[in-house]
Motif scaffolding. Structure first.
Motif, PDB file in Angstrom:
ATOM      1  N   THR A  71     -15.515 -78.530  24.581  1.00  0.00           N
ATOM      2  CA  THR A  71     -15.685 -77.266  25.300  1.00  0.00           C
ATOM      3  C   THR A  71     -14.390 -76.761  25.921  1.00  0.00           C
ATOM      4  OG1 THR A  71     -16.271 -78.420  27.345  1.00  0.00           O
ATOM      5  CG2 THR A  71     -18.081 -77.850  25.839  1.00  0.00           C
ATOM      6  N   LYS A  72     -13.315 -77.592  25.827  1.00  0.00           N
ATOM      7  CA  LYS A  72     -12.024 -77.223  26.413  1.00  0.00           C
ATOM      8  C   LYS A  72     -12.159 -76.912  27.908  1.00  0.00           C
ATOM      9  CE  LYS A  72     -10.064 -77.326  22.328  1.00  0.00           C
ATOM     10  NZ  LYS A  72      -9.127 -78.405  21.941  1.00  0.00           N
ATOM     11  N   SER A  73     -12.962 -77.730  28.595  1.00  0.00           N
ATOM     12  CA  SER A  73     -13.196 -77.492  30.017  1.00  0.00           C
ATOM     13  C   SER A  73     -13.458 -78.813  30.730  1.00  0.00           C
ATOM     14  CB  SER A  73     -14.377 -76.546  30.225  1.00  0.00           C
ATOM     15  OG  SER A  73     -15.570 -77.134  29.731  1.00  0.00           O
ATOM     16  N   PHE A  74     -13.445 -78.781  32.065  1.00  0.00           N
ATOM     17  CA  PHE A  74     -13.704 -79.953  32.878  1.00  0.00           C
ATOM     18  C   PHE A  74     -15.159 -79.960  33.340  1.00  0.00           C
ATOM     19  CE2 PHE A  74      -9.149 -79.849  33.008  1.00  0.00           C
ATOM     20  CZ  PHE A  74      -8.766 -81.170  33.161  1.00  0.00           C
ATOM     21  N   THR A  75     -15.681 -81.142  33.555  1.00  0.00           N
ATOM     22  CA  THR A  75     -17.033 -81.287  34.083  1.00  0.00           C
ATOM     23  C   THR A  75     -17.039 -82.413  35.099  1.00  0.00           C
ATOM     24  OG1 THR A  75     -19.363 -81.543  33.496  1.00  0.00           O
ATOM     25  CG2 THR A  75     -17.800 -82.961  32.346  1.00  0.00           C
ATOM     26  N   ILE A  76     -18.071 -82.456  35.916  1.00  0.00           N
ATOM     27  CA  ILE A  76     -18.196 -83.495  36.938  1.00  0.00           C
ATOM     28  C   ILE A  76     -18.944 -84.689  36.356  1.00  0.00           C
ATOM     29  CG2 ILE A  76     -19.187 -84.055  39.184  1.00  0.00           C
ATOM     30  CD1 ILE A  76     -18.803 -81.180  40.005  1.00  0.00           C
ATOM     31  N   THR A  77     -18.455 -85.883  36.624  1.00  0.00           N
ATOM     32  CA  THR A  77     -19.112 -87.109  36.176  1.00  0.00           C
ATOM     33  C   THR A  77     -19.254 -88.083  37.347  1.00  0.00           C
ATOM     34  OG1 THR A  77     -19.013 -88.921  34.572  1.00  0.00           O
ATOM     35  CG2 THR A  77     -16.918 -88.130  35.425  1.00  0.00           C
ATOM     36  N   PRO A  78     -20.369 -88.792  37.482  1.00  0.00           N
ATOM     37  CA  PRO A  78     -21.566 -88.693  36.653  1.00  0.00           C
ATOM     38  C   PRO A  78     -22.234 -87.320  36.754  1.00  0.00           C
ATOM     39  CG  PRO A  78     -21.995 -89.978  38.628  1.00  0.00           C
ATOM     40  CD  PRO A  78     -20.520 -89.762  38.580  1.00  0.00           C
TER      41      PRO A  78
END
Length: 423
Positions: A71-78
């Motif tokens: 997606t060429k993006s950042f996400t929060i994990t978990p």
């Protein structure tokens, strides 16, 4: 401060992908992003439901940001558990709920109240843009009208232009110039501020903010249609003069705009000046179809381009380039859907019989005399014509609007967020 970069990265990761500063985040050292500060963290599986008791739990240390290549993006994990809720039960529009409240599809933007002075500047911008663009395509407009009023006489756009110039002189390609400049100056002066007004009035006065945001397409279509009706009132008699001059230059060329208006207004003693509006039903139908699709298509095309290439917003010349491309798409699409009404308008205006022909009556007579294909006669030339002038219209409109200090953000309608007062 330890943890500050991580906290900021977490906030950026909550934005939609198109608004994330991914280039900046990728340059940051991974160790700095993972470093935690004074946040206490939580033993719960997910964010606690309420942070009002202790704001240090807002960004607990268990959460991190991760770059997703697909997606060429950042996400929060978990992964944070999100679920859909309705902004308004009546609108049925879904939104993503988070611990912090509904997550918007785009950032909130400021809203500027439009005064009469601003509407006047919008009218001047629209009038200047329409007058300039229509003056540049008068020869194409002449060929389009001749193709519709003299079927079979020309093989196409270029053959029509060459034949007219050869047989009648190069000046024949400028027939109806007075009417074109007068008519479309009025069109620009009236339609652009009217669209801005009706879009605001419908979205703020007639509908709730949430409902209007959930039905932006419908609001744009109705606002464009109403603005086109306003413009048609002044455009109808002038367009009748233009069509007469182009179709029968030997009769109307030397009369000029005022002389042609006088002749048409006195053709029928009983109707008088009302005869100038014989083509109003056809013209207003064409303009409503064309105008509503034009504004909607332009806005959606612009949004699609900016969504695909957000960086185009950064420079003025690239943003104007988007207006040019989106305007070309808008004009071409609008010409296709409104072509039958345009053909009937030309047919009605050419008739010397008195009385006001409705769009259905005019279409029926035209099909009976010339066949169904006559409704789409001149579609090619009109598509090229409309694509050019609408692209130019929106480009120049944005240029003049920017010159007067009115940006696109000033015309944005935003969903108002109201926080209840503590009691």
């Amino acid at each position: 401060k330890p943890g500050a970069i991580r906290d900021i990265a977490l906030l950026f990761a909550m934005l939609p992908a198109v608004y994330q500063p991914t280039d900046v985040l990728l340059k940051i050292d991974r160790g700095e992003i993972k470093a935690t500060g004074t946040n206490k963290g939580t033993k719960a599986e997910n964010f606690p439901p309420n942070f009002q008791e202790d704001f240090t739990l807002l960004l607990p240390s268990k959460y991190d940001v991760m770059y997703i290549e697909s997606t060429k993006s950042f996400t929060i994990t978990p992964i944070i558990n999100l679920f859909e809720i309705g902004i308004n039960e009546n609108s049925g529009s879904p939104a993503i709920s988070t611990t912090f409240g509904p997550l918007s599809s785009q950032p909130l933007s400021r809203e500027r109240s439009l005064s009469l002075d601003v509407y006047a500047l919008l009218g001047i911008s629209g009038g200047a843009g329409c007058a300039l663009t229509h003056s540049l395509v008068i020869p194409l407009d002449v060929v389009k009208t001749r193709v519709q009023t003299n079927p079979g006489q020309y093989k196409g756009i270029f053959d029509g232009a060459a034949t007219i110039a050869k047989e009648e002189g190069i000046n024949a390609l400028l027939l109806g110039a007075q009417a074109t400049l007068a008519g479309y100056s009025w069109y620009g002066i009236s339609v652009y501020p009217s669209y801005a007004f009706f879009k605001r009035f419908i979205g703020e006065q007639l509908l709730s903010s949430a409902f209007a945001i959930a039905h932006t397409n419908e609001v744009a279509l109705v606002a464009g249609a109403l603005a086109s009706v306003v413009a048609s009132v002044g455009l109808t008699p002038i367009e009748a003069c233009r069509i007469r001059t182009v179709a029968q230059p030997e009769v109307y060329r030397d009369m000029g705009l005022l002389g042609t208006l006088n002749v048409i207004g006195n053709e029928d003693i009983e109707l008088g000046w009302k005869n100038l509006y014989a083509g109003f039903p056809s013209l207003v139908t064409r303009q409503v179809i064309f105008g509503s699709v034009k504004f909607l298509a332009f806005e959606r095309a612009s949004e699609a381009i900016f969504s695909a290439w957000p960086g185009l917003r950064d420079a003025t010349y690239t943003a104007l380039g988007v207006s040019l491309v989106a305007g070309g798409i808008s004009g071409t699409l609008s010409s296709v859907v409104s072509q039958p009404a345009d053909s009937v308008l030309t047919y009605v205006a050419k008739q010397s019989t008195s009385g006001s022909l409705g769009i259905l009556e005019g279409a029926k007579m035209m099909v009976e005399e010339e066949g169904f294909e006559s409704l789409f006669r001149g579609l090619g030339s009109r598509s090229v014509w409309a694509g050019c002038i609408i692209a130019g219209q929106f480009l120049l409109y944005d240029v003049f609007r920017a010159f007067f200090g009115i940006s696109g953000d000033d015309l944005n309608q935003v969903l108002e967020v109201v926080l209840p007062k503590n009691t």
